[in-house]
Write an enzyme that holds these catalytic residues in place. Sequence first.
Site, PDB file in Angstrom:
ATOM      1  CB  SER A 187      -0.957   0.002   1.192  1.00  0.00           C
ATOM      2  OG  SER A 187      -0.256  -0.201   2.405  1.00  0.00           O
ATOM      3  CG  HIS A 231      -1.430   4.024   3.956  1.00  0.00           C
ATOM      4  ND1 HIS A 231      -2.757   3.782   4.267  1.00  0.00           N
ATOM      5  CD2 HIS A 231      -0.885   2.807   3.679  1.00  0.00           C
ATOM      6  CE1 HIS A 231      -2.995   2.484   4.180  1.00  0.00           C
ATOM      7  NE2 HIS A 231      -1.878   1.874   3.836  1.00  0.00           N
TER       8      HIS A 231
END
Length: 266
Positions: A126, A185
């Site tokens: 991610s 992230h």
Amino acid sequence: MIAPQRMLMPEGRPPAGLTTGLLIFLTFLFGISQLYEDFKNHFVLTPNSLFDIDLGKLSLYPLMHLSYLHLVFNALAIVGPLNNFESSHGTIHTGVVLNLSAVIAGIIYCVVSRLLSLETGVAGASGWVFTFITYLCVKESQLYPRLELSRFIPGVTQSIPTQFTPVVFLLFTAIVFFQSSFLGHTAGMIVGYIMGYGETWFNILIPPAWIIEKIEEKADPLINLIPFGIKFYRSTEINTDDGYRSFFPGQEVLPTTTPGNVLGTA
């Protein structure tokens, strides 16, 4: 509406070799982790990994996923942006960028986690998703400074600054997938902004084109084994004068190579 074919198969070109191979490899590693529980521990990046000189995890953590849904969501999210990047920059170049972006994001994660006294480990692609989506949004903002939300949500007339779209995506992900790593992230997104706005700086870390061409020459026998329908993008095939092409339908080309070169070709 967004045109998926622009991202999955830019200008009708076949799927990129590294992108395709990465998806297969991620699935393979996940399968092994289901057979051997301790296997994933060799990949998970913890805040102490950097300071314990466990440097292998700084580049390996994006390869391991902790659940089937974790793998599926990341695979679906990464395939478009990564295929787009690889087809416009070259396969080996993209491999170098994948490794560098993972390491830089990993360092950011470890340092900030240490400062905040966090102990949670991270794994999964991610971070790469945020890196390459952010890079694409920076380039897209040069074509269209504001992103019309009607392209995604019919009937919505609002727009947002294109270069800040990853921030909206970050907040949305944090709410919907509340157990995901907000810091991980964010680190990936920061690397994407560095790639998008700081190409000259990033070029210093990437081997020059002549070295990549030498690697391609040595690897030619292996490259020729790639199945039909999947393309290895050689550095000599990349036209740096093409500029960035929007992944939205019916939009023109804006050169992104003035001044300088495509990321990593100097």
